[in-house]
Scaffold this motif. Structure first.
Motif, PDB file in Angstrom:
ATOM      1  N   ILE A 163       1.918 -25.669   5.439  1.00 58.47           N
ATOM      2  CA  ILE A 163       1.367 -24.466   4.807  1.00 58.47           C
ATOM      3  C   ILE A 163       0.854 -24.762   3.400  1.00 58.47           C
ATOM      4  O   ILE A 163      -0.268 -24.406   3.026  1.00 58.47           O
TER       5      ILE A 163
ATOM      6  N   VAL B 174      -1.207 -15.237   2.911  1.00 53.47           N
ATOM      7  CA  VAL B 174      -0.451 -15.827   4.018  1.00 53.47           C
ATOM      8  C   VAL B 174       0.484 -14.747   4.544  1.00 53.47           C
ATOM      9  O   VAL B 174       1.341 -14.239   3.820  1.00 53.47           O
TER      10      VAL B 174
ATOM     11  N   GLY C  34       4.204 -15.596   7.797  1.00 49.77           N
ATOM     12  CA  GLY C  34       4.731 -16.943   7.599  1.00 49.77           C
ATOM     13  C   GLY C  34       3.727 -18.064   7.734  1.00 49.77           C
ATOM     14  O   GLY C  34       3.768 -19.049   6.985  1.00 49.77           O
ATOM     15  N   ASN C  35       2.781 -17.952   8.693  1.00 48.72           N
ATOM     16  CA  ASN C  35       1.875 -19.093   8.901  1.00 48.72           C
ATOM     17  C   ASN C  35       0.431 -18.670   9.219  1.00 48.72           C
ATOM     18  O   ASN C  35      -0.367 -19.510   9.635  1.00 48.72           O
ATOM     19  N   ARG C  36       0.093 -17.398   9.052  1.00 48.57           N
ATOM     20  CA  ARG C  36      -1.300 -16.970   9.285  1.00 48.57           C
ATOM     21  C   ARG C  36      -2.022 -16.802   7.946  1.00 48.57           C
ATOM     22  O   ARG C  36      -1.557 -16.053   7.079  1.00 48.57           O
TER      23      ARG C  36
ATOM     24  N   ASP D 246       2.338 -25.609  12.213  1.00 49.51           N
ATOM     25  CA  ASP D 246       3.364 -26.421  11.565  1.00 49.51           C
ATOM     26  C   ASP D 246       3.652 -25.833  10.186  1.00 49.51           C
ATOM     27  O   ASP D 246       2.838 -25.960   9.262  1.00 49.51           O
ATOM     28  N   SER D 247       4.770 -25.181  10.038  1.00 46.13           N
ATOM     29  CA  SER D 247       5.104 -24.518   8.769  1.00 46.13           C
ATOM     30  C   SER D 247       5.216 -25.495   7.606  1.00 46.13           C
ATOM     31  O   SER D 247       5.054 -25.098   6.449  1.00 46.13           O
ATOM     32  N   SER D 248       5.477 -26.753   7.884  1.00 42.19           N
ATOM     33  CA  SER D 248       5.586 -27.741   6.804  1.00 42.19           C
ATOM     34  C   SER D 248       4.222 -28.054   6.185  1.00 42.19           C
ATOM     35  O   SER D 248       4.148 -28.685   5.122  1.00 42.19           O
TER      36      SER D 248
END
Length: 529
Positions: free
Chosen positions: A111, A136, A139-141, A107-109
């Motif tokens: 992060i 990071v 984008g999301n790892r 869920d990018s929100s």
């Protein structure tokens, strides 16, 4: 300055007598010492490794093992932090490779929220720096890699803890005055006088004694377990001595750092065992675990090997449990000592080992004693020939000074080493320096035409200033040697510090008391010095 009240004379005389009495046990053979009545002092000076013989072991920490342990602890902390976050943060693809921890927040929100949860984990409050670096990517790892400051701080803390654990373990078996010092970044030197066979010592020191309680993975395939293949979230651990292997859940469970007590005991079959008791926090976690997983198997793991895997038949309350296995009585006792002293935070391997026999030490003691006797005799003769009665006072003060050095070292349980003997002989030679200054000053005052009492009083007064100044600088040097020196240098510094203090006390205070008493009794009309 020459006035001594009766109370002061009594106090100083009692102190001298006490010093002599406390020095006697260190001069007696052990056979005579054991025959002394219990009410008499029996404290003796401990002999160092170079005098009494013993074992010398050099241990080296496994830095790679520490890095793996840090990664495991980081993964556990990250999972707990994400579960406790509000709202809960879902993570995927958690992995440890190349010394880094990585995971995905789908869920990018979340992060930014995930980063906030990680900041307290990666920070080192003691140094104000970071133990881990955050990146990071894609984008999301999230990638958590060790910071150099964190590695250094972790190793330094682990080595300090390991040094304390080793000290507690050795003292628990009754060994007196071990020398345990760090050498470099990842080594520890252990010297234990009186133990010539280092095997038992190596076994006690080298046992990591890391105790864990983990749930058995009851969904693991026995064939894959036998082949060493673990499911995701599990690990394969061996039983000791070729007893096969078992799959346990990798995370969760309880570690042995919550132990309060560990004592040797016997189990229900009257076989040697170890009874353990957790502290209040560990007891609550142990009770919660056994309540939640009643009917399940849980593994008792010591140093990466499964001792046993009993079934939780009922909740274990009170924080008390028992570790049983194929122990002998000695093995159960050593295990209890290791668990009580705490687990080593890092594996230590023996890279150097020496056994020192007592023959060299016996020869050193005899030669050191011979040097002390010759030096003392020469000083006594020279002082008497040079200063007459005042030389006799200096000689008596010198002998009492030797006794007081022995007494203080015995009371402090100090260790006498070969360099310490050198410091002892040096102290004897320098002990009369103060009396030489005093007597020469008295001679000078007498030549100026002063009366006897005035000459003696001024002699002590004026010489005392130079004596105290000179010896204060010597004490500072000895303190610095003790603080920054290694084992042999510290042994020399200890004897030197004690000798400086006692020599000034006997040479200035005690001889002045004796001279004052002689003046009042004899009232001499002529001063011969």
């Amino acid at each position: 300055m020459l006035d001594f009240s009766p109370a002061r004379k009594f106090m100083l005389s009692a102190l001298l007598v006490l010093g002599v009495l406390l020095a006697i046990p260190s001069l007696l053979p052990k056979t005579y010492l054991d025959q002394l009545p219990d009410f008499l002092p029996k404290e003796t000076i401990n002999l160092g490794l170079d005098l009494a013989g013993g074992s010398h072991i050099l241990l080296e920490a496994d830095g790679s093992q520490l890095a793996v342990a840090r990664l495991e602890a980081l993964e556990d902390s990250v999972r707990k932090a994400m579960r406790r976050a509000e709202p809960r943060i879902s993570i995927e693809n958690m992995s440890r490779s190349e010394g880094r921890l990585s995971f995905i927040v789908p869920d990018s929100s979340q992060i930014d929220l995930a980063r906030e949860q990680l900041l307290p984990i990666i920070a080192n409050n003691a140094t104000g720096s970071r133990d881990w670096n955050i990146q990071v990517v894609d984008g999301n790892r999230f990638l958590l890699s060790p910071a150099s400051e964190g590695d250094e701080a972790a190793l330094d803390q682990a080595m300090d803890t390991a040094k304390d654990v080793i000290d507690r373990r050795i003292n628990a078996v009754g060994t007196l005055e071990p020398t345990i010092i760090r050498q470099g970044d990842n080594r520890i030197v252990v010297q234990v006088p009186g133990i010539e066979d280092p095997e038992a010592l190596k076994e006690l020191i080298g046992k990591t004694a890391k105790l864990e309680f983990k749930l058995v993975d009851d969904q693991a395939d026995p064939e894959e377990t036998a082949a060493g293949k673990a499911r995701v979230g599990s690990q394969i651990l061996p039983y000791p001595e070729g007893g096969g292997s078992i799959a346990v859940r990798r995370l969760g469970g309880i570690s042995g750092d919550k132990l309060l007590k560990a004592d040797p005991s016997v189990d229900e079959n009257n076989q040697p065992a170890v009874t353990i008791q957790f502290d209040s926090e560990g007891g609550k976690r142990f009770a919660s675990m056994t309540q939640q997983y009643t009917g399940k198997l849980f593994a008792i793991i010591l140093d990466g090997q499964v001792i046993s895997a009993p079934r939780i038949n009922e909740p274990i309350l009170g924080g008390v449990s028992q570790i049983s296995g194929s122990f002998t009585s000695d093995e159960a006792n050593q295990l209890a000592i290791s668990l009580r002293s705490g687990a080593l935070p890092v594996d230590l391997k023996v890279v150097e080992e020496r056994s020192v026999g007592p023959d060299l030490g016996r020869d050193s003691i005899e030669r050191g004693a011979l040097a002390a006797v010759i030096g003392t005799t020469a000083v006594l003769v020279l002082m008497f020939v040079t200063y007459g009665r005042f030389g006799l006072y200096a000689n008596a003060a010198l002998l009492i000074n030797i006794a007081m050095i022995l007494a203080i070292m015995a009371l402090a349980h100090a260790t006498l080493t070969l360099p310490g003997i050198a410091g002892f002989v040096l102290t004897i030679g320098a002990a009369v320096d103060a009396n030489v200054l005093i007597n020469e000053r008295i001679r000078e005052e007498s030549r100026r035409g002063r009366r006897i009492v005035q000459a003696i009083e001024n002699g002590y007064k004026e010489a005392s200033r130079a004596i105290f100044d000179a010896n204060i600088t010597n004490v500072i040097a000895a303190v610095l040697l003790f603080l920054f020196g290694s084992g042999p240098i510290r042994g020399f510094a200890v004897v030197l510090m004690i000798g400086i203090v006692t020599s000034v006390f006997t040479a200035v205070v005690i001889t002045r008391m004796w001279v004052s008493g002689w003046l009042k009794r004899k009232r001499p009309q002529e001063l011969v010095i």
